[in-house]
Design a protein around this motif. Structure first.
Motif, PDB file in Angstrom:
ATOM      1  N   GLY A 279     -26.109 -11.363 -37.300  1.00 44.02           N
ATOM      2  CA  GLY A 279     -25.444 -11.579 -36.017  1.00 44.02           C
ATOM      3  C   GLY A 279     -24.007 -11.097 -36.050  1.00 44.02           C
ATOM      4  N   LEU A 280     -23.313 -11.377 -37.151  1.00 37.98           N
ATOM      5  CA  LEU A 280     -21.945 -10.888 -37.306  1.00 37.98           C
ATOM      6  C   LEU A 280     -21.908  -9.363 -37.318  1.00 37.98           C
ATOM      7  CD1 LEU A 280     -18.926 -11.202 -37.870  1.00 37.98           C
ATOM      8  CD2 LEU A 280     -19.488 -11.482 -40.311  1.00 37.98           C
ATOM      9  N   LEU A 281     -22.833  -8.744 -38.045  1.00 38.61           N
ATOM     10  CA  LEU A 281     -22.892  -7.273 -38.082  1.00 38.61           C
ATOM     11  C   LEU A 281     -23.176  -6.700 -36.701  1.00 38.61           C
ATOM     12  CD1 LEU A 281     -24.852  -6.720 -41.430  1.00 38.61           C
ATOM     13  CD2 LEU A 281     -22.378  -6.468 -41.019  1.00 38.61           C
ATOM     14  N   ALA A 282     -24.049  -7.365 -35.946  1.00 38.09           N
ATOM     15  CA  ALA A 282     -24.341  -6.902 -34.592  1.00 38.09           C
ATOM     16  C   ALA A 282     -23.099  -6.979 -33.711  1.00 38.09           C
ATOM     17  CB  ALA A 282     -25.472  -7.733 -33.987  1.00 38.09           C
ATOM     18  N   LEU A 283     -22.320  -8.066 -33.872  1.00 36.97           N
ATOM     19  CA  LEU A 283     -21.076  -8.188 -33.118  1.00 36.97           C
ATOM     20  C   LEU A 283     -20.120  -7.050 -33.473  1.00 36.97           C
ATOM     21  CD1 LEU A 283     -19.119  -9.842 -31.284  1.00 36.97           C
ATOM     22  CD2 LEU A 283     -18.352 -10.986 -33.386  1.00 36.97           C
ATOM     23  N   LEU A 284     -19.957  -6.785 -34.771  1.00 36.29           N
ATOM     24  CA  LEU A 284     -19.070  -5.709 -35.199  1.00 36.29           C
ATOM     25  C   LEU A 284     -19.545  -4.359 -34.680  1.00 36.29           C
ATOM     26  CD1 LEU A 284     -18.413  -6.875 -38.882  1.00 36.29           C
ATOM     27  CD2 LEU A 284     -16.851  -7.044 -36.927  1.00 36.29           C
ATOM     28  N   TYR A 285     -20.850  -4.156 -34.660  1.00 33.30           N
ATOM     29  CA  TYR A 285     -21.401  -2.903 -34.127  1.00 33.30           C
ATOM     30  C   TYR A 285     -21.043  -2.752 -32.650  1.00 33.30           C
ATOM     31  CZ  TYR A 285     -24.766   0.666 -32.744  1.00 33.30           C
ATOM     32  OH  TYR A 285     -25.335   1.806 -32.236  1.00 33.30           O
ATOM     33  N   MET A 286     -21.174  -3.841 -31.891  1.00 33.23           N
ATOM     34  CA  MET A 286     -20.826  -3.783 -30.475  1.00 33.23           C
ATOM     35  C   MET A 286     -19.348  -3.485 -30.280  1.00 33.23           C
ATOM     36  SD  MET A 286     -23.011  -6.765 -28.512  1.00 33.23           S
ATOM     37  CE  MET A 286     -22.858  -8.056 -29.730  1.00 33.23           C
ATOM     38  N   LEU A 287     -18.500  -4.063 -31.146  1.00 36.79           N
ATOM     39  CA  LEU A 287     -17.066  -3.886 -30.993  1.00 36.79           C
ATOM     40  C   LEU A 287     -16.611  -2.467 -31.326  1.00 36.79           C
ATOM     41  CD1 LEU A 287     -15.803  -7.261 -32.526  1.00 36.79           C
ATOM     42  CD2 LEU A 287     -15.664  -6.575 -30.129  1.00 36.79           C
ATOM     43  N   PHE A 288     -17.213  -1.874 -32.348  1.00 38.86           N
ATOM     44  CA  PHE A 288     -16.721  -0.579 -32.817  1.00 38.86           C
ATOM     45  C   PHE A 288     -17.548   0.609 -32.331  1.00 38.86           C
ATOM     46  CE2 PHE A 288     -15.030  -3.562 -36.002  1.00 38.86           C
ATOM     47  CZ  PHE A 288     -13.674  -3.234 -35.910  1.00 38.86           C
ATOM     48  N   ARG A 289     -18.714   0.335 -31.760  1.00 43.92           N
ATOM     49  CA  ARG A 289     -19.538   1.416 -31.241  1.00 43.92           C
ATOM     50  C   ARG A 289     -19.832   1.194 -29.763  1.00 43.92           C
ATOM     51  NH1 ARG A 289     -22.414   4.465 -34.955  1.00 43.92           N
ATOM     52  NH2 ARG A 289     -22.997   5.648 -33.089  1.00 43.92           N
ATOM     53  N   ASN A 290     -18.812   0.708 -29.075  1.00 38.99           N
ATOM     54  CA  ASN A 290     -19.011   0.400 -27.666  1.00 38.99           C
ATOM     55  C   ASN A 290     -19.289   1.655 -26.866  1.00 38.99           C
ATOM     56  OD1 ASN A 290     -18.980  -1.148 -25.238  1.00 38.99           O
ATOM     57  ND2 ASN A 290     -16.895  -0.417 -24.847  1.00 38.99           N
ATOM     58  N   ARG A 291     -20.261   1.551 -25.978  1.00 42.39           N
ATOM     59  CA  ARG A 291     -20.598   2.651 -25.093  1.00 42.39           C
ATOM     60  C   ARG A 291     -20.230   2.281 -23.672  1.00 42.39           C
ATOM     61  NH1 ARG A 291     -26.720   4.063 -27.340  1.00 42.39           N
ATOM     62  NH2 ARG A 291     -26.083   4.603 -29.482  1.00 42.39           N
ATOM     63  N   ASN A 292     -19.743   3.250 -22.941  1.00 42.54           N
ATOM     64  CA  ASN A 292     -19.373   3.002 -21.554  1.00 42.54           C
ATOM     65  C   ASN A 292     -20.608   2.677 -20.723  1.00 42.54           C
ATOM     66  OD1 ASN A 292     -16.654   3.523 -22.088  1.00 42.54           O
ATOM     67  ND2 ASN A 292     -16.916   5.731 -21.771  1.00 42.54           N
ATOM     68  N   GLY A 293     -20.402   1.912 -19.679  1.00 41.90           N
ATOM     69  CA  GLY A 293     -21.514   1.546 -18.811  1.00 41.90           C
ATOM     70  C   GLY A 293     -22.078   0.188 -19.181  1.00 41.90           C
ATOM     71  N   GLY A 294     -22.793  -0.395 -18.246  1.00 38.38           N
ATOM     72  CA  GLY A 294     -23.383  -1.701 -18.485  1.00 38.38           C
ATOM     73  C   GLY A 294     -22.346  -2.799 -18.404  1.00 38.38           C
ATOM     74  N   LEU A 295     -22.638  -3.912 -19.036  1.00 39.03           N
ATOM     75  CA  LEU A 295     -21.748  -5.069 -19.002  1.00 39.03           C
ATOM     76  C   LEU A 295     -20.471  -4.766 -19.790  1.00 39.03           C
ATOM     77  CD1 LEU A 295     -22.129  -7.951 -17.798  1.00 39.03           C
ATOM     78  CD2 LEU A 295     -22.709  -8.708 -20.106  1.00 39.03           C
ATOM     79  N   PRO A 296     -19.290  -5.135 -19.271  1.00 40.81           N
ATOM     80  CA  PRO A 296     -18.051  -4.922 -20.027  1.00 40.81           C
ATOM     81  C   PRO A 296     -18.128  -5.552 -21.412  1.00 40.81           C
ATOM     82  CG  PRO A 296     -17.543  -5.523 -17.771  1.00 40.81           C
ATOM     83  CD  PRO A 296     -19.027  -5.674 -17.921  1.00 40.81           C
ATOM     84  N   LEU A 297     -17.474  -4.912 -22.379  1.00 39.07           N
ATOM     85  CA  LEU A 297     -17.584  -5.317 -23.777  1.00 39.07           C
ATOM     86  C   LEU A 297     -17.166  -6.763 -23.999  1.00 39.07           C
ATOM     87  CD1 LEU A 297     -18.221  -4.539 -26.676  1.00 39.07           C
ATOM     88  CD2 LEU A 297     -15.883  -3.661 -26.889  1.00 39.07           C
ATOM     89  N   LEU A 298     -16.109  -7.216 -23.345  1.00 40.27           N
ATOM     90  CA  LEU A 298     -15.656  -8.603 -23.516  1.00 40.27           C
ATOM     91  C   LEU A 298     -16.747  -9.583 -23.129  1.00 40.27           C
ATOM     92  CD1 LEU A 298     -13.517 -10.742 -24.075  1.00 40.27           C
ATOM     93  CD2 LEU A 298     -12.668 -10.414 -21.738  1.00 40.27           C
ATOM     94  N   LEU A 299     -17.404  -9.338 -22.006  1.00 39.07           N
ATOM     95  CA  LEU A 299     -18.472 -10.216 -21.562  1.00 39.07           C
ATOM     96  C   LEU A 299     -19.674 -10.134 -22.493  1.00 39.07           C
ATOM     97  CD1 LEU A 299     -18.400  -9.653 -17.694  1.00 39.07           C
ATOM     98  CD2 LEU A 299     -17.374 -11.513 -18.995  1.00 39.07           C
ATOM     99  N   LYS A 300     -20.017  -8.929 -22.882  1.00 38.46           N
ATOM    100  CA  LYS A 300     -21.180  -8.731 -23.745  1.00 38.46           C
ATOM    101  C   LYS A 300     -21.019  -9.494 -25.057  1.00 38.46           C
ATOM    102  CE  LYS A 300     -22.464  -4.510 -23.887  1.00 38.46           C
ATOM    103  NZ  LYS A 300     -22.516  -3.071 -24.232  1.00 38.46           N
ATOM    104  N   THR A 301     -19.851  -9.367 -25.685  1.00 41.20           N
ATOM    105  CA  THR A 301     -19.630 -10.040 -26.974  1.00 41.20           C
ATOM    106  C   THR A 301     -19.482 -11.550 -26.802  1.00 41.20           C
ATOM    107  OG1 THR A 301     -17.262  -9.510 -26.745  1.00 41.20           O
ATOM    108  CG2 THR A 301     -18.615  -8.022 -28.072  1.00 41.20           C
ATOM    109  N   ALA A 302     -18.911 -11.973 -25.679  1.00 37.88           N
ATOM    110  CA  ALA A 302     -18.755 -13.414 -25.440  1.00 37.88           C
ATOM    111  C   ALA A 302     -20.107 -14.086 -25.268  1.00 37.88           C
ATOM    112  CB  ALA A 302     -17.880 -13.649 -24.209  1.00 37.88           C
TER     113      ALA A 302
END
Length: 557
Positions: free
Chosen positions: A401-424
């Motif tokens: 789960g931690l690795l997935a969070l880090l992946y979302m933070l550092f490999r963020n792609r434009n579009g979809g839900l904003p990154l802050l909301l997605k990670t929260a």
């Protein structure tokens, strides 16, 4: 924009965590287990107008939670999850009502964010298993605010009746606060919109009469139980009138000094507890509250016909009143979390869906990314070191789960839900799924009541034979044993045909009086609602727990 698919996915994730807590976690001492025990006792006695706790008069909380939980257990059986079902339904009502209230004044995205913020706040995950009156109260109040706002906007009598019926329901759940919050919400709203005539509408009279009518059954019960028998002692205090206690002393007596409780009475106590109970949104809420107040000041305390101050004014006034009480507990502020959610959603919309605060986006994301990483690290520690019987694969899943969070933070792609909301959403739902599935169920093995009751069932011991002797009170014991377990204070009151639940240190004394005594079970308990680092550390836990035994005094099967 938030798609319906994303909305449903987030709500489903939160609902999954809610259900896991409802099903796998035993009810916790003191309050939740006490309320569950009272509900079971009400069902057993078929006494819905008079409320009793372990056979004694009970006058602390109104009966709505007990009524609905008793009915649920009548339908589904006496189970902890059955006790929790009504509260979960009211939590869902609170989320939906918050969405509809926000939709009256804002666009769909803000309404969606309002519902998602409330559903994913840490308090909601806690309230699904540690059930108190506050979940139900939140649902009633959120519904009443939505219905009242709908009535003011559309003038439909169904909304008017729904609003005042909900206020009555809230009053039967936790007292006059259910009426006070709507007043606190709409008084500043009308003042800032200069709608002075709204204070003097004739329709309020039938609304108050409807409340009075719906309160009649509860009032009859209070009158029969207390006013007809003045002088009853409840919590060491003689009660002359149950009606006065409920309608005045229990709420307003906290300010006049008539209420006996004096605890946590400083002004910032509730805000300090919001630091954990409104995770992961607390920083965003505080920023949103400041911005909302700034906007009101800039507009010179005057709002347009389409603007609202229900949320900001309602939260601030309610907080100030609650914070001046001489008796406060962390969950008292939960009643206005729907309002806090709308305030937060407004700020999130400005931050993430407009360019108004573009310079804030990166700093806010960095701060929350650090918080989310720390939360996942803390979870990994809990899954790895605290309870040795948690499988290693679970700790590995938490690390994933931690690795997935880090992946979302550092490999963020434009579009979809904003990154802050997605990670929260990913963090709060994911962590609570782990906690409710593995941490809390193992923690509750150290709660006396549910573990002792489980032994009674496994050993087929009649709970009527069990006696508590020189051991802490656990309300969970009465609920899970489905029987009021007697307590005896001195050894000479014990009889050979009884089974005793006592601390291990008492065995030597009992052995002298009952030489044939046979130990049936030996366990250990800890006050799990007051966790300490020495207890969480397996190496020092042995010194923190208290050992107890269940023993047959005559040694006969």
């Amino acid at each position: 924009m938030i798609t319906n698919r994303t909305m449903l996915l987030v709500l489903a994730s939160c609902l999954l965590a809610w259900l896991l807590g409802m099903i796998f976690i035993p009810v916790m001492d003191i309050d939740a287990a006490q309320y569950a025990s009272i509900s079971r006792e009400m069902l057993d006695n078929v006494s819905f107008l008079q409320v009793y706790d372990l056979g004694k008069d009970y006058l602390d909380k109104p009966p709505m939670l007990f009524w609905l939980s008793a009915i649920s257990m009548k339908i589904f059986g006496v189970h902890d999850w059955a006790y929790r079902i009504p509260s979960m339904l009211f939590a869902m009502l609170a989320v939906y009502s918050t969405y509809r209230l926000a939709l009256l004044f804002y666009n769909k995205t803000i309404a969606q964010l309002s519902a998602l913020v409330l559903a994913s706040s840490q308090a909601m995950f806690l309230l699904m298993h540690d059930v108190r009156c506050d979940t139900m109260l939140m649902g009633w109040v959120a519904f009443s605010l939505w219905q009242m706002a709908e009535w003011y906007e559309n003038r439909k009598w169904t909304h008017f009746l729904g609003a005042f019926a909900a206020i009555a329901g809230g009053m039967m759940t936790k007292g006059p606060i259910a009426l006070m919050v709507p007043v606190f919400a709409f008084v500043p709203h009308f003042a800032l919109r200069r709608e002075w005539k709204q204070y003097f509408r004739w329709e309020y009279i039938p609304g108050l009469l409807l409340i009075a009518l719906l309160l009649v059954p509860m009032s009859i019960g209070l009158y029969q139980q207390y006013d007809l028998h003045p002088g009853k002692i409840v919590n060491g205090v003689p009660i002359q009138s149950g009606l006065r206690f409920y309608y005045w002393t229990q709420s307003f007596g906290r300010y006049t000094g008539e209420n006996q409780y004096h605890e946590m009475s400083y002004f910032t106590f509730l805000l300090e507890n919001m630091l954990w109970s409104f995770i992961p949104w607390i920083i965003l809420f505080l920023a949103g509250l400041v911005f909302a107040c700034r906007d009101i000041i800039r507009k010179r305390f005057r709002l347009g016909k389409t603007e609202e101050c229900i949320t900001t004014g309602g939260f601030i006034l309610t907080y100030c009143v609650l914070a001046r009480s001489q008796a406060q507990l962390p969950h008292y502020i939960f009643v206005v979390f729907p309002l806090a959610s709308v305030i937060t959603a407004r700020f999130l919309h400005s931050l993430l869906f407009t360019e108004n605060l573009k310079e804030w986006k990166k700093p806010v994301l960095v701060i929350h990314a650090v918080i989310f990483v720390l939360l996942w690290c803390a979870l990994i520690v809990l899954m790895t070191f605290v309870f040795k019987n948690i499988p290693r694969v679970i700790a590995a899943a938490a690390a994933a789960g931690l690795l997935a969070l880090l992946y979302m933070l550092f490999r963020n792609r434009n579009g979809g839900l904003p990154l802050l909301l997605k990670t929260a959403f990913f963090t709060v739902a994911g962590i609570n799924i782990f906690l409710n599935s593995f941490f809390y169920p193992n923690l509750l093995k150290y709660q006396l009541g549910n573990t002792a009751a489980a032994v009674l069932q496994e050993q087929k011991i009649d709970p009527a034979k069990l006696v508590q002797y020189k051991i802490m009170e656990s309300r969970a014991l009465h609920f899970y044993a489905q029987h009021i377990i007697r307590r005896k204070e001195t050894a000479d009151q014990l009889r050979p045909d009884e089974v005793v639940l006592t601390e291990k240190d008492s065995l030597s004394t009992l052995q002298q009086q009952f030489p044939a005594m046979k130990t049936i079970f030996e366990g250990e308990y800890f006050g799990i609602t007051m966790l300490t680092l020495p207890f969480l550390n397996p190496a020092t836990r042995e010194k923190e727990v208290t050992r107890y035994v269940i023993a047959d005094l005559d040694g006969k099967p």
